[in-house]
Design a protein around this motif. Structure first.
Motif, mmCIF file in Angstrom:
data_model
loop_
_atom_site.group_PDB
_atom_site.id
_atom_site.type_symbol
_atom_site.label_atom_id
_atom_site.label_comp_id
_atom_site.label_asym_id
_atom_site.label_seq_id
_atom_site.Cartn_x
_atom_site.Cartn_y
_atom_site.Cartn_z
ATOM 1 N N LEU A 73 0.835 -1.206 0.000
ATOM 2 C CA LEU A 73 0.000 0.000 0.000
ATOM 3 C C LEU A 73 0.869 1.257 0.000
ATOM 4 O O LEU A 73 0.621 2.204 -0.743
ATOM 5 N N ILE A 74 1.905 1.275 0.837
ATOM 6 C CA ILE A 74 2.803 2.441 0.920
ATOM 7 C C ILE A 74 3.533 2.643 -0.405
ATOM 8 O O ILE A 74 3.629 3.762 -0.925
ATOM 9 N N LEU A 75 4.071 1.536 -0.973
ATOM 10 C CA LEU A 75 4.800 1.639 -2.239
ATOM 11 C C LEU A 75 3.887 2.109 -3.363
ATOM 12 O O LEU A 75 4.273 2.948 -4.188
ATOM 13 N N GLU A 76 2.661 1.575 -3.392
ATOM 14 C CA GLU A 76 1.688 1.993 -4.417
ATOM 15 C C GLU A 76 1.454 3.503 -4.356
ATOM 16 O O GLU A 76 1.504 4.197 -5.381
ATOM 17 N N ALA A 77 1.217 4.027 -3.140
ATOM 18 C CA ALA A 77 0.942 5.462 -2.990
ATOM 19 C C ALA A 77 2.127 6.296 -3.454
ATOM 20 O O ALA A 77 1.962 7.320 -4.132
ATOM 21 N N ASN A 78 3.350 5.866 -3.118
ATOM 22 C CA ASN A 78 4.551 6.612 -3.528
ATOM 23 C C ASN A 78 4.719 6.600 -5.045
ATOM 24 O O ASN A 78 5.054 7.622 -5.669
ATOM 25 N N LEU A 79 4.506 5.419 -5.664
ATOM 26 C CA LEU A 79 4.678 5.308 -7.119
ATOM 27 C C LEU A 79 3.605 6.090 -7.872
ATOM 28 O O LEU A 79 3.879 6.689 -8.913
ATOM 29 N N PHE A 295 -8.138 8.668 -1.626
ATOM 30 C CA PHE A 295 -7.774 9.991 -1.116
ATOM 31 C C PHE A 295 -6.982 9.860 0.195
ATOM 32 O O PHE A 295 -5.942 10.498 0.376
ATOM 33 N N ILE A 296 -7.478 9.043 1.109
ATOM 34 C CA ILE A 296 -6.807 8.866 2.406
ATOM 35 C C ILE A 296 -5.397 8.342 2.190
ATOM 36 O O ILE A 296 -4.432 8.813 2.811
ATOM 37 N N LYS A 297 -5.235 7.376 1.279
ATOM 38 C CA LYS A 297 -3.912 6.794 1.023
ATOM 39 C C LYS A 297 -2.939 7.835 0.472
ATOM 40 O O LYS A 297 -1.761 7.856 0.836
ATOM 41 N N GLN A 298 -3.428 8.703 -0.402
ATOM 42 C CA GLN A 298 -2.533 9.718 -0.987
ATOM 43 C C GLN A 298 -2.292 10.876 -0.023
ATOM 44 O O GLN A 298 -1.167 11.334 0.150
ATOM 45 N N TYR A 299 -3.353 11.343 0.614
ATOM 46 C CA TYR A 299 -3.245 12.549 1.440
ATOM 47 C C TYR A 299 -2.367 12.331 2.667
ATOM 48 O O TYR A 299 -1.525 13.171 3.006
ATOM 49 N N TYR A 300 -2.529 11.187 3.351
ATOM 50 C CA TYR A 300 -1.811 10.988 4.608
ATOM 51 C C TYR A 300 -0.389 10.455 4.426
ATOM 52 O O TYR A 300 0.272 10.108 5.395
ATOM 53 N N GLN A 301 0.086 10.448 3.187
ATOM 54 C CA GLN A 301 1.524 10.222 2.993
ATOM 55 C C GLN A 301 2.327 11.367 3.604
ATOM 56 O O GLN A 301 3.429 11.171 4.104
ATOM 57 N N ASP A 302 1.761 12.574 3.527
ATOM 58 C CA ASP A 302 2.477 13.766 3.976
ATOM 59 C C ASP A 302 1.829 14.421 5.188
ATOM 60 O O ASP A 302 2.511 14.977 6.035
ATOM 61 N N ALA A 303 0.502 14.382 5.245
ATOM 62 C CA ALA A 303 -0.200 15.145 6.276
ATOM 63 C C ALA A 303 -0.105 14.453 7.635
ATOM 64 O O ALA A 303 0.000 13.231 7.718
ATOM 65 N N ILE A 315 -15.352 2.471 4.009
ATOM 66 C CA ILE A 315 -14.454 2.425 2.865
ATOM 67 C C ILE A 315 -13.882 1.020 2.694
ATOM 68 O O ILE A 315 -13.747 0.277 3.670
ATOM 69 N N PRO A 316 -13.548 0.634 1.462
ATOM 70 C CA PRO A 316 -12.933 -0.674 1.249
ATOM 71 C C PRO A 316 -11.531 -0.719 1.867
ATOM 72 O O PRO A 316 -10.863 0.304 1.987
ATOM 73 N N LEU A 320 -6.812 -2.580 6.490
ATOM 74 C CA LEU A 320 -5.457 -2.412 5.967
ATOM 75 C C LEU A 320 -5.004 -0.957 6.057
ATOM 76 O O LEU A 320 -3.884 -0.649 6.492
ATOM 77 N N ILE A 321 -5.894 -0.028 5.650
ATOM 78 C CA ILE A 321 -5.548 1.407 5.665
ATOM 79 C C ILE A 321 -5.358 1.879 7.097
ATOM 80 O O ILE A 321 -4.426 2.642 7.399
ATOM 81 N N THR A 322 -6.218 1.389 8.024
ATOM 82 C CA THR A 322 -6.096 1.767 9.434
ATOM 83 C C THR A 322 -4.762 1.287 10.010
ATOM 84 O O THR A 322 -4.105 2.001 10.770
ATOM 85 N N LYS A 323 -4.368 0.079 9.628
ATOM 86 C CA LYS A 323 -3.083 -0.465 10.095
ATOM 87 C C LYS A 323 -1.921 0.399 9.613
ATOM 88 O O LYS A 323 -1.001 0.714 10.370
ATOM 89 N N TRP A 324 -1.979 0.796 8.338
ATOM 90 C CA TRP A 324 -0.916 1.650 7.785
ATOM 91 C C TRP A 324 -0.873 3.011 8.490
ATOM 92 O O TRP A 324 0.190 3.499 8.860
#
Length: 601
Positions: A73-79, A295-303, A315-316, A320-324
């Protein structure tokens, strides 16, 4: 052609889909790469029209295996952020919020504010919704850690240090006053502070102060003591990134093309700010819940990640997103859908704001469409070679030949581009000669544009009649430039089109959107010229009339102008009225009156 997927492993990771030009068109992540990728090519599987269009373009699939689904999930958001593939959901920030950038990848790093984030090896902190506290923080960091803020190259040659060195705001690495190792150590201490590790830095500085004191290096100890005091002060000013009562509320509104996202920031139980974003549907047509998850995956990379995120719908991949998010924040994070109470009311208010943002976007788009239509009519009415998407308008403002100013306004796609406006103080023309002034301003503008190989406008509009138009055309001919140019005379709103033998006059009905577009450019150039002239005249009068009076400095001059509003009113004021102004004694008031009397004589 279906790409070969037989060798894709049954492991977690990220897959990159490419077209026949080897461009990445989609990036996704999966718990099982093999199962997820194969789903795209199953004929019985229901896909949206966008997904079917994407699958038809896939010619190759690359993949990266990761140790877990969270890592994927983290790598996907960065790429996605780096490559911005066409079929991924694209997050657009309506306002560029500031980041703090630390160029740790440079030999002598800097710390500064930026509104653009790149994958360039630097460290970024933010984004922040309010730039003022960030500026205060950086100012204090420069005071505590004495890190350079200028762009000066450090090339091994000794340079004379700037003022920041002399006021103890920089160690002047440009002058060799500090080694690269010591300077980098300071940078890393500042980075620790930005990450919130204030206690560790204070311990380290306290030990350093005690060592200097023990060695009887009292000046050095005092300098470190001042650093400790400043750091404690800054630490007290810093707002905690996330307290127990902190949450972010995420609400949406959508049309056929775009999803508008509104984020409300709740800190210590109070709403402290909001931000607007927009996203394209990507291949998630109609699936708002998936959009919010992306949106949550992209936005909270930095915020900064709060302990609680409130959304309108489940949300689907919530687990997983909560764990990240919990790993990012180093504490438990919840994603909740409030059904009632104050949180539900706030979320509904965020949704109303998102809807209003969408409506405003529609109005802007409608205005842009109308402006584009007006440009099409303008091109046809004036037989222009291209659509005039870039128009530049000129006007001259002067009173009795003094403080003459020329204005330049720029319209892009029929809308004002105010950051490109310019004014020109007239340099070569004495007295009242609007034609010569117009020739000077147009000549100066396009001589510079030509020398710098800048793009020329599609149309030039002159505020004036045949005289001003002829003067402007003369300047263009001298420069060897062939740019369409017209004038708009105020009295009858006739359009003057210069020709070789005789100018042509084009008369359009007052209902014409093409004429209205020209009038808007003309009126804006006139407004800007008058305001520029007024500022210049006020500055000249303020300087010449008040600065020559003994005892009147900048603060008293400001107080007088604020109190009376103009030089003319100061000139007519009595001693008693002048003495009412703070800082003006009766004796000084008498001097002011004497000064103006002597000017009359």
């Amino acid at each position: 052609m279906k790409p070969d997927i037989s060798n894709i492993p049954d492991l977690p990771g990220v897959y990159l889909m490419k077209d026949d030009s080897d461009n990445i068109i989609y990036i996704g992540k999966a718990k099982s790469l093999k199962k997820r990728v194969s789903q795209y090519f199953q004929s019985g599987k229901h896909h949206s029209s966008k997904t079917r269009a994407m699958v038809r373009k896939i010619r190759d699939i690359d993949y990266i295996v990761t140790e877990s689904e969270v890592a994927a999930l983290i790598l996907e958001a960065n790429l996605v952020k780096k490559n911005r593939p066409h079929y991924n959901i694209d997050l657009k920030d309506d306002k560029r919020y500031p980041y703090v950038k630390v160029t740790v990848n440079k030999k002598y790093p800097r710390i500064f504010i930026t509104r653009k984030r790149f994958m360039d090896g630097a460290l970024y902190f933010g984004p922040y919704t309010n730039v003022k506290p960030v500026r205060r923080t950086l100012d204090m960091i420069s005071q505590v850690f004495r890190i350079k803020r200028c762009n000066r190259k450090i090339d091994g040659k000794r340079h004379r240090p700037c003022l920041n060195f002399h006021i103890d705001r920089c160690y002047a690495p440009c002058n060799g006053s500090i080694s690269e190792e010591e300077y980098r150590s300071n940078i890393m201490e500042a980075v620790k502070f930005l990450k919130g590790d204030t206690a560790g830095i204070l311990r380290s500085l306290t030990e350093k102060m005690q060592e200097h004191a023990k060695a009887q290096e009292f000046e050095a100890a005092a300098a470190v003591r001042d650093q400790i005091t400043a750091l404690k002060s800054l630490s007290e000013q810093q707002t905690a990134t996330a307290g127990n009562n902190d949450s972010d509320l995420i609400a949406t509104a959508a049309d056929e093309e775009t999803i508008f996202v509104q984020v409300f920031y709740i800190r210590d139980g109070n709403m402290v700010g909001k931000a607007d974003f927009s996203l394209s549907w990507g291949d998630a047509a109609g699936d708002i819940s998936r959009i919010v998850a992306e949106f949550i995956k992209q936005y909270y990379q930095d915020a900064p990640v709060p302990p609680e995120i409130l959304v309108q719908h489940q949300i689907p991949e919530e687990g997983l997103i909560t764990k990240w998010l919990s790993e990012r924040a180093s504490r438990n994070v919840r994603i909740q859908v409030p059904a009632r109470g104050d949180k539900k009311k706030l979320l509904d208010m965020a949704a109303r704001n998102a809807f209003m943002t969408m409506e405003q976007s529609h109005i802007r788009k409608s205005d842009q469409d109308a402006a584009l239509q007006a440009l099409v009519h303008l091109r046809d009415e004036l037989s222009l070679p291209t659509l005039p998407t870039h128009i530049e308008g000129f006007d001259i403002s002067n009173i009795s030949g003094t403080d003459a100013v020329g204005s330049l306004v720029v319209f892009k796609n029929g809308m004002p581009a105010k950051d490109q406006y310019r004014h020109f103080n007239i340099k070569t023309v004495k007295g009242i000669d609007d034609f010569a002034m117009m020739a000077e301003v147009v000549g100066r503008r396009y001589r510079k544009q030509k020398n710098e190989n800048n793009k020329m406008p599609d149309l030039i509009l002159i505020d004036g009649g045949p005289g001003q138009v002829g003067a402007a055309m003369g300047s263009l001919r001298e420069l060897g430039l062939d740019i369409p140019l017209v004038g708009l005379a105020k009295r009858f709103e006739h359009i003057i089109v210069p020709k070789e033998d005789q100018d042509e006059v084009v008369i359009l009905p007052h209902t014409s959107d093409a004429l209205k577009m020209l009038m808007q450019v003309r009126d804006e150039s006139h407004r800007f010229a008058v305001s520029s002239h007024r500022r210049r005249r006020t500055a000249r009068l303020s300087h010449s009339e008040l600065d020559s009076i003994p005892g009147i400095g900048s603060s008293r001059k400001k107080a007088l102008l604020n109190h009376f509003g103009s030089i003319d009113k100061i000139r007519r004021a009595s001693v008693e009225e002048l003495a009412e102004v703070e800082g003006i004694s009766k004796g000084l008031a008498e001097k002011i009156i004497e000064h103006f009397k002597s000017k009359q004589n």
